[in-house]
Design an enzyme around this catalytic site. Structure first.
Site, short mmCIF file in Angstrom:
data_model
loop_
_atom_site.label_atom_id
_atom_site.label_comp_id
_atom_site.label_asym_id
_atom_site.label_seq_id
_atom_site.Cartn_x
_atom_site.Cartn_y
_atom_site.Cartn_z
N LYS A 53 0.84 -1.21 0.00
CA LYS A 53 0.00 0.00 0.00
C LYS A 53 0.87 1.25 0.00
O LYS A 53 0.61 2.21 -0.74
CB LYS A 53 -0.94 -0.01 1.21
CG LYS A 53 -2.00 -1.10 1.13
CD LYS A 53 -2.78 -1.24 2.43
CE LYS A 53 -3.65 -2.51 2.40
NZ LYS A 53 -4.31 -2.80 3.67
N GLN A 97 -3.79 -1.63 9.62
CA GLN A 97 -3.63 -2.96 9.02
C GLN A 97 -4.14 -4.03 9.98
O GLN A 97 -3.74 -4.06 11.15
CB GLN A 97 -2.15 -3.19 8.67
CG GLN A 97 -1.88 -4.48 7.94
CD GLN A 97 -2.58 -4.56 6.58
OE1 GLN A 97 -2.55 -3.62 5.80
NE2 GLN A 97 -3.24 -5.68 6.31
N ASP A 120 -10.59 3.30 4.60
CA ASP A 120 -10.91 1.86 4.50
C ASP A 120 -12.42 1.64 4.55
O ASP A 120 -12.90 0.54 4.29
CB ASP A 120 -10.25 1.08 5.65
CG ASP A 120 -9.02 0.31 5.19
OD1 ASP A 120 -8.90 0.08 3.98
OD2 ASP A 120 -8.21 -0.07 6.05
#
Ligand code: NAD
Length: 299
Positions: A53, A97, A120
Site C-alpha cells: 500500500k 492494518q 478503509d
C-alpha cells in the site's frame, strides 16, 4: 469463451488516472494526498500488505507514513495514536492494518478514526451512509469490485447476484451495494454464509456470483450455471513446490473447472486483489479533497 476480468490492467489504468490528478494538484500548488498506515507487530503477511500500500502511494505521487508499533502496545496507546492522526491536518487518510493483537479491539480502533479520514470505509458512519446510498468511503475490496464491473460494462440491473461470505470487509457491504439503487447495483441479491443450507441451490441460480469465503477451490463447476459472471475474492496460500516461494495463491473458485462455464471471470491472482489497492488510493484522493463529506459527486 469467458472474458477474463483483468484486475491488474484495470488497477493500473486507475492508478494512472490518479497519478495524472496528483500531477495537476502539484502543478496548481494544491495539497498532495497523504495516507497514514498503522502496523502493529511483525506478522509477515500484514507487513507485505502494508508495504504494498505504501509503495502504491509513492508510485502515484502521494505522501505516505507507515506508523509501526510493537505488538505489546496497549489499546489505550493505540487509540491515542489514532487521535493524533485525526488531529493532524496534513494526513488525509488513515488505515489500520488488520489483524490487530488479541488484546486490542479492532472495533474500538477503527471506530475512533474520524469518518472523514476513514479511507478503509470501516467506520459505522461510512457503513451507514453506504447502506443509505449516500456518498461514503466504501471498503476498498467491494469498491474495487464495483469498478471492475463498471469498467467491463457488466449489466447488473435485475440480475440475480449471489454473494457467498458475509464478512464486514467484503461480503456484507458487497450485498448491500449490489442491492442498492444505481449502477452497478439494482440487482436482486442473495447473501449466503456458513449456515446456508443447500448452498448450490442458490449458487446455481446466480447470474453474478461473488465469492469471499477463504476456502481454495470451494466453488466447483457443478455449482454454477452456464454463462455465470464470477468474481472470486478469495486469496489463500497453497503449497506449491514448483514455486521459489514454496506456495502459490489460489482463489475460492476452481478456476480451471468453472472458466469454461462462465461468461466473465476474475483470475487469482490478478483479479480482485490489485483492484483493492487502487480503490484505497482512490478513496485517499477523495479524502484529500474532502469529497465525500463536502458533498462533491463521488463516482
Ligand atoms: P472471513 O474469512 O472473515 O469470513 C469467511 C466468510 O465465509 C464468513 O462470512 C462465513 O460465513 C463464510 N463461509 C465460511 N464457510 C462457508 C461455507 N462452507 N459456505 C458458505 N459460506 C461460508 O471473510 P473475508 O475476510 O471476506 O475473506 C474471504 C477471503 O477473501 C479470504 O481468502 C481473504 O484472504 C480474501 N480477501 C481478499 C481480498 C482482496 O483484496 N482480494 C480482500 C479481503 C479478503
Amino acid at each position: 469463451m469467458a472474458t477474463i476480468l483483468d484486475g491488474k490492467k484495470t488497477a493500473e489504468e486507475i492508478k494512472g488516472e490518479i497519478e495524472e490528478q496528483v500531477k495537476q494538484i502539484k502543478a496548481q500548488g494544491g495539497k498532495v494526498p497523504h495516507l497514514a498506515a498503522i502496523l502493529v507487530g511483525n506478522d509477515g503477511a500484514s507487513e507485505t500488505y502494508v508495504n504494498n500500500k505504501v509503495r502504491a502511494c509513492e508510485k502515484v505521487g502521494f505522501e505516505s507514513s507507515l506508523l509501526r508499533f510493537d505488538e505489546n502496545i496497549s489499546e489505550e496507546e493505540l487509540l491515542t495514536v489514532v487521535e493524533e492522526v485525526n488531529a493532524n491536518d496534513d494526513i488525509d487518510g488513515l488505515i489500520v492494518q488488520l489483524p490487530l493483537p488479541q488484546h486490542i479491539s479492532v472495533e474500538k480502533v477503527t471506530d475512533r478514526i474520524r469518518p472523514e479520514k476513514d479511507v478503509d470505509g470501516f467506520h459505522p458512519e461510512n457503513v451507514g451512509r453506504m447502506a443509505k446510498n449516500l456518498p461514503a468511503y466504501i471498503a476498498a475490496t467491494p469498491y474495487g469490485i464495483l469498478q471492475l464491473l463498471k469498467r467491463y460494462q457488466i449489466e447488473t440491473k435485475g440480475k440475480h447476484c449471489v454473494v457467498v461470505g458475509r464478512s464486514h470487509i467484503v461480503g456484507s457491504p458487497m450485498s448491500i451495494l449490489m442491492a442498492g439503487s444505481g449502477y452497478p447495483g439494482d440487482a436482486t441479491v442473495t447473501l449466503c454464509h456458513r449456515y446456508t443450507e443447500n448452498l448450490e441451490e442458490f449458487t446455481k441460480r446466480a447470474d453474478i456470483l461473488i465469492v469471499a469465503v477463504g476456502i481454495p477451490g470451494f466453488v466447483t463447476a457443478d455449482m454454477v450455471k452456464e454463462g455465470v459472471i464470477i468474481i472470486d475474492v478469495g486469496i489463500t496460500r497453497v503449497e506449491d513446490a514448483s514455486k521459489k516461494s514454496g506456495y502459490r495463491l489460489k482463489g475460492d473458485v476452481d478456476y480451471e473447472q468453472v472458466y469454461p462455464k462462465s461468461s466473465f471471470i476474475t483470475p487469482v491472482p490478478g483479479g480482485v486483489g490489485p483492484m483493492t489497492i487502487a480503490s484505497l488510493l482512490w478513496n485517499t484522493l477523495l479524502a484529500a479533497q474532502d469529497a465525500v463529506y463536502s458533498g462533491i459527486e463521488v463516482e
